[in-house]
Write an enzyme that holds these catalytic residues in place. Structure first.
Site, mmCIF file in Angstrom:
data_model
loop_
_atom_site.group_PDB
_atom_site.id
_atom_site.type_symbol
_atom_site.label_atom_id
_atom_site.label_comp_id
_atom_site.label_asym_id
_atom_site.label_seq_id
_atom_site.Cartn_x
_atom_site.Cartn_y
_atom_site.Cartn_z
ATOM 1 N N SER A 150 -8.660 39.465 -37.831
ATOM 2 C CA SER A 150 -9.003 40.234 -36.620
ATOM 3 C C SER A 150 -10.508 40.176 -36.433
ATOM 4 C CB SER A 150 -8.582 41.697 -36.801
ATOM 5 O OG SER A 150 -9.205 42.521 -35.831
ATOM 6 N N TYR A 173 -8.712 48.876 -42.264
ATOM 7 C CA TYR A 173 -8.345 47.700 -41.460
ATOM 8 C C TYR A 173 -9.459 46.649 -41.552
ATOM 9 C CZ TYR A 173 -6.316 45.060 -37.548
ATOM 10 O OH TYR A 173 -5.738 44.080 -36.763
HETATM 11 N N1 LIG Z 1 -2.457 43.458 -31.368
HETATM 12 C C1 LIG Z 1 -3.765 43.277 -31.480
HETATM 13 O O1 LIG Z 1 -4.571 43.682 -30.614
HETATM 14 C C2 LIG Z 1 -4.329 42.555 -32.675
HETATM 15 C C3 LIG Z 1 -5.683 42.245 -32.680
HETATM 16 C C4 LIG Z 1 -6.214 41.604 -33.784
HETATM 17 C C5 LIG Z 1 -5.410 41.260 -34.841
HETATM 18 N N2 LIG Z 1 -4.082 41.577 -34.804
HETATM 19 C C6 LIG Z 1 -3.286 41.189 -35.969
HETATM 20 O O2 LIG Z 1 -2.223 40.362 -35.563
HETATM 21 C C7 LIG Z 1 -1.115 40.514 -36.454
HETATM 22 C C8 LIG Z 1 0.132 40.776 -35.641
HETATM 23 O O3 LIG Z 1 -0.107 41.876 -34.817
HETATM 24 P P1 LIG Z 1 0.795 42.230 -33.545
HETATM 25 O O4 LIG Z 1 -0.109 42.829 -32.542
HETATM 26 O O5 LIG Z 1 1.657 41.075 -33.191
HETATM 27 O O6 LIG Z 1 1.638 43.414 -34.183
HETATM 28 P P2 LIG Z 1 3.056 43.993 -33.717
HETATM 29 O O7 LIG Z 1 3.094 45.385 -34.229
HETATM 30 O O8 LIG Z 1 3.293 43.757 -32.276
HETATM 31 O O9 LIG Z 1 4.075 43.089 -34.540
HETATM 32 C C9 LIG Z 1 4.162 43.148 -35.922
HETATM 33 C C10 LIG Z 1 5.595 42.942 -36.352
HETATM 34 O O10 LIG Z 1 5.652 43.088 -37.771
HETATM 35 C C11 LIG Z 1 6.880 43.701 -38.083
HETATM 36 N N3 LIG Z 1 6.765 44.334 -39.410
HETATM 37 C C12 LIG Z 1 5.952 45.341 -39.759
HETATM 38 N N4 LIG Z 1 6.151 45.656 -41.046
HETATM 39 C C13 LIG Z 1 7.115 44.834 -41.522
HETATM 40 C C14 LIG Z 1 7.748 44.683 -42.783
HETATM 41 N N5 LIG Z 1 7.443 45.476 -43.836
HETATM 42 N N6 LIG Z 1 8.689 43.730 -42.925
HETATM 43 C C15 LIG Z 1 9.013 42.932 -41.873
HETATM 44 N N7 LIG Z 1 8.455 43.038 -40.642
HETATM 45 C C16 LIG Z 1 7.505 43.967 -40.473
HETATM 46 C C17 LIG Z 1 7.108 44.729 -36.961
HETATM 47 O O11 LIG Z 1 8.461 45.082 -36.842
HETATM 48 C C18 LIG Z 1 6.566 43.986 -35.749
HETATM 49 O O12 LIG Z 1 7.583 43.340 -35.011
HETATM 50 C C19 LIG Z 1 -1.492 41.644 -37.411
HETATM 51 O O13 LIG Z 1 -2.004 41.071 -38.596
HETATM 52 C C20 LIG Z 1 -2.623 42.351 -36.684
HETATM 53 O O14 LIG Z 1 -3.526 42.987 -37.561
HETATM 54 C C21 LIG Z 1 -3.526 42.199 -33.748
#
Ligand SMILES: NC(=O)c1ccc[n+]([C@@H]2O[C@H](COP(=O)([O-])OP(=O)(O)OC[C@H]3O[C@@H](n4cnc5c(N)ncnc54)[C@H](O)[C@@H]3O)[C@@H](O)[C@H]2O)c1
Length: 261
Positions: A150, A173
């Site tokens: 991130s 984080y």
């Molecule tokens: N959304 C943002 O703005 C953003 C920005 C920077 C980085 N990120 C990073 O991107 C990555 C994905 O984020 P996202 O926004 O797609 O998140 P999200 O919450 O939309 O999706 C994450 C998925 O992981 C699944 N999950 C969580 N715990 C789990 C477990 N124990 N076993 C199996 N599945 C599990 C959830 O059900 C969900 O569908 C993360 O590492 C996050 O830190 C996101």
């Protein structure tokens, strides 16, 4: 997206964790359109079923497993089932985003047990998953992995964006996401001469119903767009998985419309 050389991943077998999430589901759709063979996993059964049912209509090589990926035994089971479908695994993208009940609590108030839980689930599991995957890649003699970090792992949060909102960017984080970048580089270098690549993508904030006040402040620190879309990230991941990126290893690919400038 056209099946140009830049994104040539046709017939590649790709495991996507967190495949029901914002980034994971966008990646699954794009990769499926490009003819990849997919194994999707997530612990949200309804959302996972929805995305895999949608993709299976056009791509016979989409499989899924609903599993809580928060232990070594779950990782072992996932790998076993994935390999029973594909025999080999070309690539994996680790997109899951597990959070403790207290994730996002203020610096002054967060609880010790939630801190340990988030460090374990978000960073520890990423390491355990990588180790298991590398065993398979070493056995095959090739493979590539993409982790998701991130912008918060690259530099400190812009705390002023969160003023007068209920949103925050917690200290753990930042630690976890810096850790993901370090783990990526460590893995890439450790597997020198093994035909294995490990990269990560550092997304900026993805637009997802954040309040307007926050979006406006956020936009002021970007160059052209402001908050980005899941597809902005999945395109970067697909590039890293493609043969076009064969010389890119241990890299942190920042996709943030200039937020970190
Ligand atoms: N959304 C943002 O703005 C953003 C920005 C920077 C980085 N990120 C990073 O991107 C990555 C994905 O984020 P996202 O926004 O797609 O998140 P999200 O919450 O939309 O999706 C994450 C998925 O992981 C699944 N999950 C969580 N715990 C789990 C477990 N124990 N076993 C199996 N599945 C599990 C959830 O059900 C969900 O569908 C993360 O590492 C996050 O830190 C996101």
């Amino acid at each position: 997206m056209k099946n140009s050389n830049y994104y040539n991943i046709k017939d590649k077998t790709i495991l996507i964790t967190g495949a029901a999430g914002l980034i994971g589901s966008s990646l699954a759709k794009e990769a499926s359109n490009l003819g990849a063979k997919l194994f999707l996993t997530d612990f949200n059964k309804d959302k996972l079923d929805k995305i895999s049912d949608e993709l299976i209509e056009k791509n016979n090589d989409v499989f899924s497993l609903h599993i809580d990926l928060s232990s070594q035994s779950a990782i072992d089971s996932l790998m076993e089932v994935t390999l029973s479908k594909f025999n080999k695994l070309d690539s994996a993208v680790y997109c899951q985003y597990p959070k403790s009940a207290g994730f996002g609590d203020s610096f002054e108030d967060f609880k010790e047990y939630n801190l340990y839980k988030d460090l374990n689930l978000q960073l520890g599991m990423a390491i355990l998953f990588s180790r298991k995957l590398m065993m398979q890649f070493n056995m095959q003699g090739y493979g590539d992995l993409v982790h998701i970090s991130s912008i918060q792992g690259v530099q400190p949060p812009k705390f002023e964006h969160y003023e007068n909102t209920t949103m925050s960017s917690p200290i753990e984080y930042s630690a976890i996401k810096s850790g993901i970048i370090s783990v990526t580089k460590w893995l890439a270098k450790y597997h020198k001469n093994k035909n294995i690549r490990v990269n990560c993508v550092s997304p900026g904030g993805i637009k997802d119903n954040q309040i307007e006040k926050f979006q406006k402040k956020y936009r002021e620190d970007c160059t052209n767009i402001g908050m980005i879309s899941p597809r902005d990230i999945s395109s970067a991941i697909l590039f890293l998985l493609s043969p076009s990126a064969k010389a890119i290893n241990g890299h942190n690919f920042i996709v943030d419309d200039g937020w970190t400038l």
